[in-house]
Design a protein around this motif. Structure first.
Motif, PDB file in Angstrom:
ATOM      1  N   ASN A 216      15.780  10.443   3.195  1.00 29.04           N
ATOM      2  CA  ASN A 216      17.010   9.738   2.857  1.00 29.04           C
ATOM      3  C   ASN A 216      16.736   8.413   2.153  1.00 29.04           C
ATOM      4  OD1 ASN A 216      19.976   9.338   3.119  1.00 29.04           O
ATOM      5  ND2 ASN A 216      19.338   7.595   4.361  1.00 29.04           N
ATOM      6  N   SER A 217      15.540   7.870   2.325  1.00 27.16           N
ATOM      7  CA  SER A 217      15.217   6.577   1.718  1.00 27.16           C
ATOM      8  C   SER A 217      13.727   6.507   1.423  1.00 27.16           C
ATOM      9  CB  SER A 217      15.633   5.448   2.672  1.00 27.16           C
ATOM     10  OG  SER A 217      15.614   4.217   2.030  1.00 27.16           O
ATOM     11  N   PRO A 218      13.249   7.361   0.527  1.00 27.56           N
ATOM     12  CA  PRO A 218      11.801   7.417   0.280  1.00 27.56           C
ATOM     13  C   PRO A 218      11.308   6.153  -0.411  1.00 27.56           C
ATOM     14  CG  PRO A 218      12.979   8.791  -1.300  1.00 27.56           C
ATOM     15  CD  PRO A 218      13.997   8.314  -0.313  1.00 27.56           C
ATOM     16  N   CYS A 219      10.167   5.679   0.039  1.00 22.64           N
ATOM     17  CA  CYS A 219       9.602   4.450  -0.517  1.00 22.64           C
ATOM     18  C   CYS A 219       8.792   4.714  -1.780  1.00 22.64           C
ATOM     19  CB  CYS A 219       8.716   3.787   0.523  1.00 22.64           C
ATOM     20  SG  CYS A 219       7.405   4.896   1.119  1.00 22.64           S
TER      21      CYS A 219
ATOM     22  N   GLN B 256       0.797  -1.221   0.000  1.00 21.71           N
ATOM     23  CA  GLN B 256       0.000   0.000   0.000  1.00 21.71           C
ATOM     24  C   GLN B 256       0.837   1.284   0.000  1.00 21.71           C
ATOM     25  OE1 GLN B 256      -3.432   0.211  -0.196  1.00 21.71           O
ATOM     26  NE2 GLN B 256      -3.307  -1.985  -0.582  1.00 21.71           N
ATOM     27  N   ASN B 257       2.112   1.187   0.366  1.00 22.49           N
ATOM     28  CA  ASN B 257       2.861   2.419   0.610  1.00 22.49           C
ATOM     29  C   ASN B 257       4.168   2.554  -0.165  1.00 22.49           C
ATOM     30  OD1 ASN B 257       1.268   3.767   2.945  1.00 22.49           O
ATOM     31  ND2 ASN B 257       1.493   1.640   3.618  1.00 22.49           N
ATOM     32  N   THR B 258       4.383   1.696  -1.144  1.00 22.30           N
ATOM     33  CA  THR B 258       5.541   1.875  -2.026  1.00 22.30           C
ATOM     34  C   THR B 258       5.062   2.184  -3.435  1.00 22.30           C
ATOM     35  OG1 THR B 258       5.651  -0.502  -2.481  1.00 22.30           O
ATOM     36  CG2 THR B 258       7.040   0.342  -0.700  1.00 22.30           C
ATOM     37  N   SER B 259       5.891   2.846  -4.193  1.00 17.89           N
ATOM     38  CA  SER B 259       5.494   3.281  -5.530  1.00 17.89           C
ATOM     39  C   SER B 259       5.175   2.113  -6.454  1.00 17.89           C
ATOM     40  CB  SER B 259       6.612   4.124  -6.147  1.00 17.89           C
ATOM     41  OG  SER B 259       7.839   3.434  -6.074  1.00 17.89           O
TER      42      SER B 259
ATOM     43  N   PRO C  56       6.872  11.455  -0.706  1.00 20.49           N
ATOM     44  CA  PRO C  56       5.569  10.829  -0.442  1.00 20.49           C
ATOM     45  C   PRO C  56       4.741  11.618   0.566  1.00 20.49           C
ATOM     46  CG  PRO C  56       7.349   9.584   0.600  1.00 20.49           C
ATOM     47  CD  PRO C  56       7.996  10.597  -0.284  1.00 20.49           C
ATOM     48  N   ASP C  57       3.427  11.364   0.534  1.00 21.87           N
ATOM     49  CA  ASP C  57       2.509  12.026   1.460  1.00 21.87           C
ATOM     50  C   ASP C  57       2.811  11.632   2.909  1.00 21.87           C
ATOM     51  OD1 ASP C  57       1.069  13.332  -0.533  1.00 21.87           O
ATOM     52  OD2 ASP C  57      -0.260  11.609  -0.837  1.00 21.87           O
ATOM     53  N   VAL C  58       2.156  12.351   3.830  1.00 21.73           N
ATOM     54  CA  VAL C  58       2.400  12.137   5.254  1.00 21.73           C
ATOM     55  C   VAL C  58       2.128  10.689   5.658  1.00 21.73           C
ATOM     56  CG1 VAL C  58       1.642  12.759   7.571  1.00 21.73           C
ATOM     57  CG2 VAL C  58       1.928  14.551   5.847  1.00 21.73           C
ATOM     58  N   ASN C  59       0.932  10.170   5.335  1.00 17.33           N
ATOM     59  CA  ASN C  59       0.590   8.817   5.797  1.00 17.33           C
ATOM     60  C   ASN C  59       1.450   7.751   5.125  1.00 17.33           C
ATOM     61  OD1 ASN C  59      -0.654   9.146   3.303  1.00 17.33           O
ATOM     62  ND2 ASN C  59      -2.505   8.030   3.885  1.00 17.33           N
ATOM     63  N   THR C  60       1.785   7.960   3.868  1.00 18.21           N
ATOM     64  CA  THR C  60       2.662   7.010   3.174  1.00 18.21           C
ATOM     65  C   THR C  60       4.021   6.954   3.854  1.00 18.21           C
ATOM     66  OG1 THR C  60       1.545   7.569   1.101  1.00 18.21           O
ATOM     67  CG2 THR C  60       3.630   6.382   0.934  1.00 18.21           C
ATOM     68  N   SER C  61       4.539   8.116   4.203  1.00 18.49           N
ATOM     69  CA  SER C  61       5.852   8.187   4.858  1.00 18.49           C
ATOM     70  C   SER C  61       5.841   7.474   6.199  1.00 18.49           C
ATOM     71  CB  SER C  61       6.261   9.652   5.070  1.00 18.49           C
ATOM     72  OG  SER C  61       6.184  10.398   3.881  1.00 18.49           O
ATOM     73  N   VAL C  62       4.871   7.819   7.049  1.00 19.18           N
ATOM     74  CA  VAL C  62       4.903   7.271   8.411  1.00 19.18           C
ATOM     75  C   VAL C  62       4.573   5.777   8.427  1.00 19.18           C
ATOM     76  CG1 VAL C  62       4.382   9.508   9.441  1.00 19.18           C
ATOM     77  CG2 VAL C  62       2.515   7.921   8.969  1.00 19.18           C
ATOM     78  N   ASN C  63       3.738   5.325   7.484  1.00 15.33           N
ATOM     79  CA  ASN C  63       3.457   3.890   7.433  1.00 15.33           C
ATOM     80  C   ASN C  63       4.705   3.095   7.074  1.00 15.33           C
ATOM     81  OD1 ASN C  63       0.721   3.652   8.182  1.00 15.33           O
ATOM     82  ND2 ASN C  63       0.048   4.357   6.173  1.00 15.33           N
ATOM     83  N   MET C  64       5.509   3.610   6.146  1.00 13.02           N
ATOM     84  CA  MET C  64       6.731   2.898   5.803  1.00 13.02           C
ATOM     85  C   MET C  64       7.767   3.003   6.917  1.00 13.02           C
ATOM     86  SD  MET C  64       6.632   0.942   3.258  1.00 13.02           S
ATOM     87  CE  MET C  64       8.369   0.567   3.148  1.00 13.02           C
ATOM     88  N   VAL C  65       7.793   4.121   7.622  1.00 12.12           N
ATOM     89  CA  VAL C  65       8.696   4.217   8.777  1.00 12.12           C
ATOM     90  C   VAL C  65       8.324   3.161   9.819  1.00 12.12           C
ATOM     91  CG1 VAL C  65       9.387   5.671  10.734  1.00 12.12           C
ATOM     92  CG2 VAL C  65       9.337   6.623   8.429  1.00 12.12           C
ATOM     93  N   SER C  66       7.014   2.889   9.959  1.00 15.19           N
ATOM     94  CA  SER C  66       6.597   1.841  10.899  1.00 15.19           C
ATOM     95  C   SER C  66       7.097   0.478  10.441  1.00 15.19           C
ATOM     96  CB  SER C  66       5.069   1.831  11.055  1.00 15.19           C
ATOM     97  OG  SER C  66       4.419   1.251   9.936  1.00 15.19           O
ATOM     98  N   VAL C  67       7.151   0.260   9.135  1.00 15.57           N
ATOM     99  CA  VAL C  67       7.700  -0.993   8.608  1.00 15.57           C
ATOM    100  C   VAL C  67       9.178  -1.112   8.959  1.00 15.57           C
ATOM    101  CG1 VAL C  67       8.267  -2.272   6.499  1.00 15.57           C
ATOM    102  CG2 VAL C  67       6.040  -1.174   6.723  1.00 15.57           C
TER     103      VAL C  67
END
Length: 671
Positions: free
Chosen positions: A564-567, A424-427, A590-601
């Motif tokens: 530094n490592s955008p998904c 859901q959160n990578t290009s 990426p948008d706010v939610n996309t960024s923080v969801n991948m940081v959670s990963v």
């Protein structure tokens, strides 16, 4: 004459290992069996960590003890609960003490037959009862652990669709806790980003990002935050970040890279040139060609984008690795400029951003998941299907398979499934990740899995400050020496290897099911020599322990500051120079939610396992043999000394490299 056997039963130390249920034992020898005997000391017998002794009597001696049979039944009205049996020892009437390692969970009404600890190859079996037991064990395991196609064109995996379907013997000891922790809600809560998870809008400015990610910082992530735009740090993390796998020496300019000597003359200096520096071994390349034509997805109503960059780097006179040219597409064209550090600051930063996005995707798909998690599962399935528990190579490798099935099932569901965080959160989403893995798999070779060969093939033997290489090669040697000592104990000649049909079945199944019978991989189809066997087992242990750690442990450090490592990226790669500004950068990230969801990963995948078993530690004694225990202690001493040396070295580094410190490496792919 009545014979007395003293039986000692040890329950595991992990949480919930004990049980209230009834446990029965039967001793089986060459001259008969004991009666089925309930183990009862008139108290709580099977508490966590408890050792309890029992007496089993027979009307006559059983002679040579072959097997013990354990059975578990529910006790009265109490709820049934699994039991973890660690070890059973039996003192015979002849005063011999025989060990029967178990180290597994038992469920209600389950029957388990255990052999003594002495390792035995198939051609060494003397008793027909044990030969039959060996055959039955493998027959049952082949029914239980079946191969399944994960995706056509990728290594096959275990045929368990969901974690509840896993046999108790291979589940987490902390199933519920880990299952709960391995989800985005828990992760976002623990890193204090839950309130941002529903904000499907772009970031307003860099300061907003800083404040949002302030609570998630580590020492290294803070350094990343401060230096992510610096060229020397860009180069440094290609060596010592969580993905040190893309860089290779460049000896001639790629024909599809429009960079020229004239372009780089002002950057390299008047005394040299690109051609000369390539000849001197100072030019390196990261080529992300596998990202060409991958599908991209829509996130928050916006089409996402990727590049397939070529990035050239230069090792300067003081040993720093610096990016000197970036081309964002693979084909030379007017709308595909070569970006240079002499361009305007924002153009150059944007070009590096697309490289970091490409690197993030390659890391997750081609290396972290394919080459550590999926291959670990291949090795585990093949081991359980082809080598019985009494086999010396099974005893050597089984500690390195711990929790592999369950963590992979969780990743396939929670990260790579249709609703998974990565999907859901990578290009490129789940479809693109699979396509990327398939491309990477066609290029996967045995040599690339063997660190000394890989470093040599990539021409990275002498590049300075390459701590992944330094630590990794030492670990490879330590593992190789340990494996050699154990293997040579049981295989004293090449003929011993060639005659072991179970061993040959194991490697053949890895070649066929894991590497899809592709001869081009160089994976052995059979073992001819002892040295071949030693190298392959070294590779297996290194892959599931050290290599997995190198690719896993630094993800949060280097990627929690997500620029530094955008998904994912929301703008297509620039086709001209001079049109970038600060808004371009914000519009691309990426948008706010996309960024923080991948940081959670990244947070989930970087966590330390709650019951970490470090590399070289074998709390479960499958060999029960003094000579092997001595080998293990020597191996542990080497690893302990290395851990202290790494910690001393890291005190002198601005950015410590900890990901291959032995006391921080999991023995298996368990997180």
């Amino acid at each position: 004459m009545e014979a007395v056997y003293e039986v000692e039963v040890t329950t595991g130390f992990m949480t919930h290992a004990g049980t209230f249920d009834n446990i029965f034992i039967t001793l089986i020898g060459t001259q008969g069996e004991s009666e089925r005997t309930r183990l009862d000391s008139y108290g709580r017998d099977f508490k966590t960590g408890m050792k309890v002794k029992y007496i089993v009597t027979t009307k006559f001696t059983l002679a040579h003890l072959l097997l013990i049979r354990l059975e578990k039944d529910q006790f009265m009205f109490l709820p049934e609960n699994d039991w973890f049996c660690s070890m059973i020892s039996v003192r015979t009437p002849e005063k011999d003490v025989i060990f029967f390692p178990c180290y597994r969970w038992m469920a209600d009404r389950e029957v388990v037959e255990l052999r003594e600890a002495k390792a035995m190859k198939i051609n060494e079996e003397k008793y027909s009862r044990l030969k039959q037991h060996r055959e039955n064990e493998l027959k049952l395991n082949k029914e239980l652990y079946q191969w399944s196609e994960y995706e056509k064109g990728l290594p096959q995996c275990a045929g368990f669709q969901e974690t509840p379907s896993l046999p108790s013997v291979v589940r987490f000891s902390f199933t519920k806790a880990m299952d709960s922790a391995f989800n985005s809600s828990t992760a976002l809560g623990e890193i204090k980003m839950k309130k941002l998870a529903n904000k499907s809008i772009p970031w307003a400015d860099i300061d907003e990002m800083k404040s949002a990610f302030w609570s998630t910082r580590t020492t290294i992530s803070e350094y990343v935050h401060q230096h992510w735009m610096d060229d020397d740090f860009f180069g440094y993390q290609l060596l010592n970040g969580p993905h040190p796998m893309m860089l290779r020496r460049c000896t001639e300019r790629p024909s599809n890279f429009a960079v020229t000597d004239d372009m780089l003359q002002p950057i390299l200096g008047g005394e040299t040139s690109l051609t000369l520096e390539m000849k001197n071994g100072n030019i390196f390349l990261c080529d992300y060609r596998r990202l060409v034509d991958l599908p991209t997805r829509v996130i928050n109503g916006v089409q996402q984008h990727i590049a397939a960059p070529l990035c050239l780097l230069y090792k300067n006179q003081v040993g720093k690795l610096l990016p000197i040219a970036i081309q964002l597409k693979q084909q030379v064209s007017e709308g595909n400029p070569v970006f240079l550090p002499s361009d305007c600051e924002l153009d150059w930063l944007l070009a590096k951003l697309y490289v970091r996005n490409a690197d993030c995707l390659e890391h997750q798909a081609s290396f972290y998941y394919l080459r550590s998690h999926l291959l670990a599962e291949v090795f585990t399935v093949a081991l359980l299907r082809n080598l019985p528990a009494v086999h010396p190579i099974y005893k050597l490798l089984i500690p390195h398979t711990r929790y592999t099935f369950q963590i992979n099932a969780l990743i396939r569901d929670r990260l790579l499934g249709p609703e998974g965080l990565v999907t859901q959160n990578t290009s490129i989403g789940g479809e693109g990740m699979c396509d990327l893995m398939k491309k990477a798999f066609t290029e996967l070779t045995y040599k690339s899995l063997c660190l000394p060969d890989d470093i040599s093939d990539r021409g990275l033997e002498s590049i300075p400050n390459f701590f992944y290489r330094e630590d990794g090669l030492k670990l490879w040697d330590f593992i190789n020496n340990f494996v050699r000592s154990v293997v040579q104990l049981y295989y004293q000649s090449d003929g011993d290897v060639q005659q072991d049909s179970e061993l040959q079945d194991w490697i053949r199944e890895i070649f066929i099911q894991g590497f899809l019978g592709q001869i081009s991989t160089g994976i052995p189809q059979c073992f001819i020599t002892v040295d071949e066997l030693i190298k392959f087992i070294t590779m297996v242990i290194f892959t599931v322990s050290a290599q997995h750690s190198a690719l896993r442990a630094g993800q949060f450090d280097y990627s929690s500051w997500f620029p530094n490592s955008p998904c994912s990226l929301r703008k297509p790669p620039p086709t001209t120079k001079g049109s970038s500004d600060r808004n371009t950068l914000l519009d691309t990230l990426p948008d706010v939610n996309t960024s923080v969801n991948m940081v959670s990963v990244f947070w989930l995948l970087s966590k330390t396992s709650p019951d970490l078993v470090p590399l070289g530690q074998y709390p479960e004694d499958y060999f029960c043999q003094a000579v092997v225990q001595k080998m293990i202690k020597h191996h542990q001493a080497e690893l302990s000394f290395m851990s202290e040396s790494i910690k001393d070295r890291n005190l002198r580094l601005k950015v410590p490299y900890t990901y291959l410190c032995p006391d921080q490496i999991n023995n298996s792919v368990s997180i």
